[in-house]
Design an enzyme around this catalytic site. Structure first.
Site, PDB file in Angstrom:
ATOM      1  N   SER A  30       0.825  -1.213   0.000  1.00  0.00           N
ATOM      2  CA  SER A  30       0.000   0.000   0.000  1.00  0.00           C
ATOM      3  C   SER A  30       0.857   1.259   0.000  1.00  0.00           C
ATOM      4  O   SER A  30       0.324   2.373   0.045  1.00  0.00           O
ATOM      5  CB  SER A  30      -0.929   0.001   1.226  1.00  0.00           C
ATOM      6  OG  SER A  30      -0.187  -0.198   2.413  1.00  0.00           O
ATOM      7  N   HIS A  57     -41.340  21.031 -11.015  1.00  0.00           N
ATOM      8  CA  HIS A  57     -41.342  20.240 -12.258  1.00  0.00           C
ATOM      9  C   HIS A  57     -40.652  20.985 -13.396  1.00  0.00           C
ATOM     10  O   HIS A  57     -40.950  20.749 -14.560  1.00  0.00           O
ATOM     11  CB  HIS A  57     -42.769  19.876 -12.678  1.00  0.00           C
ATOM     12  CG  HIS A  57     -43.622  19.377 -11.556  1.00  0.00           C
ATOM     13  ND1 HIS A  57     -43.634  18.058 -11.155  1.00  0.00           N
ATOM     14  CD2 HIS A  57     -44.451  20.032 -10.699  1.00  0.00           C
ATOM     15  CE1 HIS A  57     -44.462  17.919 -10.125  1.00  0.00           C
ATOM     16  NE2 HIS A  57     -44.957  19.105  -9.812  1.00  0.00           N
ATOM     17  N   SER A  88     -14.812  26.205 -26.943  1.00  0.00           N
ATOM     18  CA  SER A  88     -14.829  25.004 -27.764  1.00  0.00           C
ATOM     19  C   SER A  88     -13.723  25.116 -28.793  1.00  0.00           C
ATOM     20  O   SER A  88     -13.424  26.208 -29.272  1.00  0.00           O
ATOM     21  CB  SER A  88     -16.182  24.876 -28.453  1.00  0.00           C
ATOM     22  OG  SER A  88     -16.071  24.044 -29.591  1.00  0.00           O
ATOM     23  N   LYS A  98     -18.770  29.501 -28.142  1.00  0.00           N
ATOM     24  CA  LYS A  98     -19.133  28.787 -26.919  1.00  0.00           C
ATOM     25  C   LYS A  98     -18.390  29.252 -25.676  1.00  0.00           C
ATOM     26  O   LYS A  98     -17.219  29.568 -25.720  1.00  0.00           O
ATOM     27  CB  LYS A  98     -18.854  27.294 -27.099  1.00  0.00           C
ATOM     28  CG  LYS A  98     -19.653  26.670 -28.213  1.00  0.00           C
ATOM     29  CD  LYS A  98     -20.940  26.095 -27.718  1.00  0.00           C
ATOM     30  CE  LYS A  98     -20.678  24.740 -27.128  1.00  0.00           C
ATOM     31  NZ  LYS A  98     -21.914  24.118 -26.704  1.00  0.00           N
ATOM     32  N   ASN A 100     -18.502  27.321 -22.107  1.00  0.00           N
ATOM     33  CA  ASN A 100     -19.119  26.171 -21.435  1.00  0.00           C
ATOM     34  C   ASN A 100     -18.865  26.188 -19.931  1.00  0.00           C
ATOM     35  O   ASN A 100     -17.745  26.448 -19.492  1.00  0.00           O
ATOM     36  CB  ASN A 100     -18.555  24.870 -22.008  1.00  0.00           C
ATOM     37  CG  ASN A 100     -18.855  24.734 -23.492  1.00  0.00           C
ATOM     38  OD1 ASN A 100     -19.888  25.182 -23.958  1.00  0.00           O
ATOM     39  ND2 ASN A 100     -17.925  24.136 -24.221  1.00  0.00           N
ATOM     40  N   GLU A 153     -20.302  21.423 -14.421  1.00  0.00           N
ATOM     41  CA  GLU A 153     -20.576  20.124 -15.046  1.00  0.00           C
ATOM     42  C   GLU A 153     -19.675  19.041 -14.460  1.00  0.00           C
ATOM     43  O   GLU A 153     -20.115  17.926 -14.165  1.00  0.00           O
ATOM     44  CB  GLU A 153     -20.366  20.210 -16.560  1.00  0.00           C
ATOM     45  CG  GLU A 153     -21.466  20.991 -17.262  1.00  0.00           C
ATOM     46  CD  GLU A 153     -21.155  21.186 -18.741  1.00  0.00           C
ATOM     47  OE1 GLU A 153     -21.125  20.199 -19.471  1.00  0.00           O
ATOM     48  OE2 GLU A 153     -20.927  22.334 -19.154  1.00  0.00           O
ATOM     49  N   TYR A 157      -9.146  -7.465  12.668  1.00  0.00           N
ATOM     50  CA  TYR A 157      -8.552  -6.876  11.465  1.00  0.00           C
ATOM     51  C   TYR A 157      -8.435  -7.906  10.349  1.00  0.00           C
ATOM     52  O   TYR A 157      -8.057  -9.053  10.579  1.00  0.00           O
ATOM     53  CB  TYR A 157      -7.153  -6.309  11.781  1.00  0.00           C
ATOM     54  CG  TYR A 157      -6.475  -5.765  10.543  1.00  0.00           C
ATOM     55  CD1 TYR A 157      -6.679  -4.443  10.142  1.00  0.00           C
ATOM     56  CD2 TYR A 157      -5.663  -6.570   9.742  1.00  0.00           C
ATOM     57  CE1 TYR A 157      -6.092  -3.946   8.988  1.00  0.00           C
ATOM     58  CE2 TYR A 157      -5.074  -6.080   8.592  1.00  0.00           C
ATOM     59  CZ  TYR A 157      -5.289  -4.775   8.211  1.00  0.00           C
ATOM     60  OH  TYR A 157      -4.718  -4.283   7.071  1.00  0.00           O
TER      61      TYR A 157
HETATM   62  N1  ARG Z   1      -1.097  -1.529   5.354  1.00  0.00           N
HETATM   63  C1  ARG Z   1      -2.008  -2.110   6.272  1.00  0.00           C
HETATM   64  C2  ARG Z   1      -3.378  -1.475   6.128  1.00  0.00           C
HETATM   65  O1  ARG Z   1      -3.490  -0.525   5.451  1.00  0.00           O
HETATM   66  C3  ARG Z   1      -1.520  -1.901   7.669  1.00  0.00           C
HETATM   67  C4  ARG Z   1      -1.992  -2.935   8.637  1.00  0.00           C
HETATM   68  C5  ARG Z   1      -1.395  -4.234   8.292  1.00  0.00           C
HETATM   69  N2  ARG Z   1      -1.664  -5.210   9.256  1.00  0.00           N
HETATM   70  C6  ARG Z   1      -1.518  -6.528   8.986  1.00  0.00           C
HETATM   71  N3  ARG Z   1      -1.781  -7.333   9.925  1.00  0.00           N
HETATM   72  N4  ARG Z   1      -1.146  -6.911   7.806  1.00  0.00           N
HETATM   73  O2  ARG Z   1      -4.355  -1.926   6.668  1.00  0.00           O
END
Ligand code: ARG
Length: 471
Positions: free
Chosen positions: A36, A169, A290, A296, A298, A303, A330
């Site tokens: 991540s 309406h 445009s 135009k 816009n 939007e 978790y």
């Molecule tokens: N990167 C993980 C998350 O966003 C952190 C927690 C990870 N914990 C684990 N037991 N793998 O949730």
């Protein structure tokens, strides 16, 4: 063991953070799939803030030494600097922001860095990080909502007696004042702010101390950490603390409503700016031309904002779905909470910022509004009310006026264009004073009660909103 044992003072790969348990390396694809770091590095500052509060508590309770805490503080200060200077090397091998920072800390301060994770898990760490981060973002959104209400109230005050047709309406219904119309949106954004404030109370609770899921055997002081980090309370159940993301879902639900209101306002801005309607001009800086049609201009920003509501709704659905089948406590599913939440926060923040500026720059074409209000028999209800005040039951009055409107439609004229004599042919109780109620000004001025569209009320409401939202 196919991997070399970890160095005494550091680990280079996340596998070395759990070391001896594993006998084969991860493929690059799985590494990328499970990591991540590409998106959670944005939590770095709050991650460090949380770690420092945890370390301070570990030292205060005698779980680590004061010298270790000082080393951790020193190391973290340097890491923060490196991150701000763009010098931190984030490694995919170290999976996430938590392991990356911890590894760098160990490189910088050695064993003290390795003691930081005592009595803690990434599970309570990440839950704490998101809450800290989201709390800050909620405060930013609250301030932007305040500014947006203020901008709407400013324009509303200026146009407390500017008349345009009110629609139901999308058919002309009754005349209203433009200020009144704008304040309707200010009310929506005021409720959005209330929702965020309420959500903030549940965001602002401390998960740390829950450790992986069951708490910790160390004599920690959770209240102390909560105080240091400005949390109102500690989460009261460790299993719940590490696993639930309902606070983020609540934020996304509140954000979805903000975008709903923004999208409705956008829809009106687009309609009002259409040359067929011509009620307003948006400043050029919010519009584009445009590449092929030179005439135009816009309304791109409204939007796009209308379109962006969709992605925010999508993130809410994704988070709800993420949560719905997770057993306690978790699960790695939760790593998927971040990108949608981040994008929601970014979308809402950018949208609100732009709208504050855009509302302030609206040019109002009061003549076009007035002309439109004069078409479509907007004061028909006023004529019916007039007859009711002379003793006719409302349903009968409604019928009388409907006949008069029918004649006007055939002739292509307005009710106000009929003479008193002509109007009397529909009902003898109609008198010489009838044209007062058929005028737009008479119609709006008559609705002089709290929440009504009379200029007097709108001025008061705008003033109250201005005061409630002044910086
Ligand atoms: N990167 C993980 C998350 O966003 C952190 C927690 C990870 N914990 C684990 N037991 N793998 O949730």
């Amino acid at each position: 063991m196919s991997q070399s044992p970890s160095q005494p003072n550091q680990f280079d790969k996340k596998s070395e953070a759990w070391s001896a348990r594993f006998s084969e390396p991860m493929s690059d694809l799985v590494k990328r799939y499970t990591a991540s770091i590409d998106f959670d590095k944005r939590l770095a500052a709050v991650d460090i803030q949380g770690s420092l509060a945890h370390a301070e508590m570990l030292a205060a309770t005698g779980i680590i030494s004061a010298a270790d805490y000082q080393a951790i503080e020193r190391g973290m200060a340097q890491i923060l600097q490196e991150i701000e200077a763009g010098q931190m090397e984030w490694s995919l091998d170290l999976e996430d922001v938590h392991l990356n920072i911890e590894k760098r800390l160990v490189e910088l301060v050695g064993d003290a860095g390795k003691r930081l994770h005592t009595g803690r898990s990434r599970n309570d760490q990440v839950a704490t990080d998101i809450r800290l981060w989201l709390r800050g973002e909620i405060d930013i959104a609250l301030d932007l909502l305040r500014q947006l209400q203020h901008a709407l109230a400013n324009l509303a005050k200026e146009h407390a007696s500017t008349i345009l047709p009110g629609f139901t309406h999308l058919q002309v219904a009754q005349p209203v004042t433009f200020g009144h119309h704008l304040l309707a949106y200010a009310e929506m954004f005021a409720r959005d702010a209330e929702r965020l404030q309420d959500c903030r109370r549940r965001v602002n609770r401390l998960p740390l101390g829950a450790a992986a899921l069951a708490g910790t055997s160390f004599p920690i002081d959770r209240e102390r950490v909560a105080r240091t980090l400005g949390f109102d309370e500690v989460c009261r159940n460790s299993l719940d603390a590490v696993s639930d993301r309902d606070f983020a879902i609540e934020y996304c639900a509140a954000a979805a409503l903000i975008m709903t209101h923004i999208s409705r306002l956008s829809e009106e801005l687009v309609i009002w700016m259409s040359p067929r309607v011509g009620f307003i001009e948006l400043a050029d800086r919010f519009c584009t031309g445009s590449s092929i049609m030179p005439q135009k201009k816009n309304p791109d920003v409204p939007e796009l904002a209308r379109g962006k509501a969709g992605r925010v709704y999508g993130h809410l659905m994704a988070l709800l779905t993420l949560m719905k089948a997770q057993p306690l406590a978790y699960n790695k599913d939760n790593q998927e909470d971040k990108e949608g939440l981040f994008d929601t926060v970014d979308t809402v923040r950018d949208t609100l910022r732009i709208f504050v500026d855009m509302i302030g720059g609206i040019e109002v074409r009061a003549d076009a509004m007035r002309d439109a209000a004069l078409q479509g028999y907007a004061t028909a209800t006023d004529l019916a009310d007039y007859l009711v005040k002379r003793g006719l039951p409302f349903r009968d009055a409604h019928e009388v006026v409907a006949k008069a409107v029918r004649v006007c439609v055939d002739r292509g004229c307005d009710l106000a264009d009929l003479s008193v004599n002509e109007l009397q042919s529909f009902h003898p109780d109609i008198g010489n004073d009838v044209h007062q109620v058929l005028t737009l000004e008479g119609s709006v001025a008559a609705r002089n009660h709290v929440g009504g569209t009379a200029p007097e009320q709108v001025r008061a409401a705008a003033q109250a909103m201005l005061e409630a939202t002044s910086a």
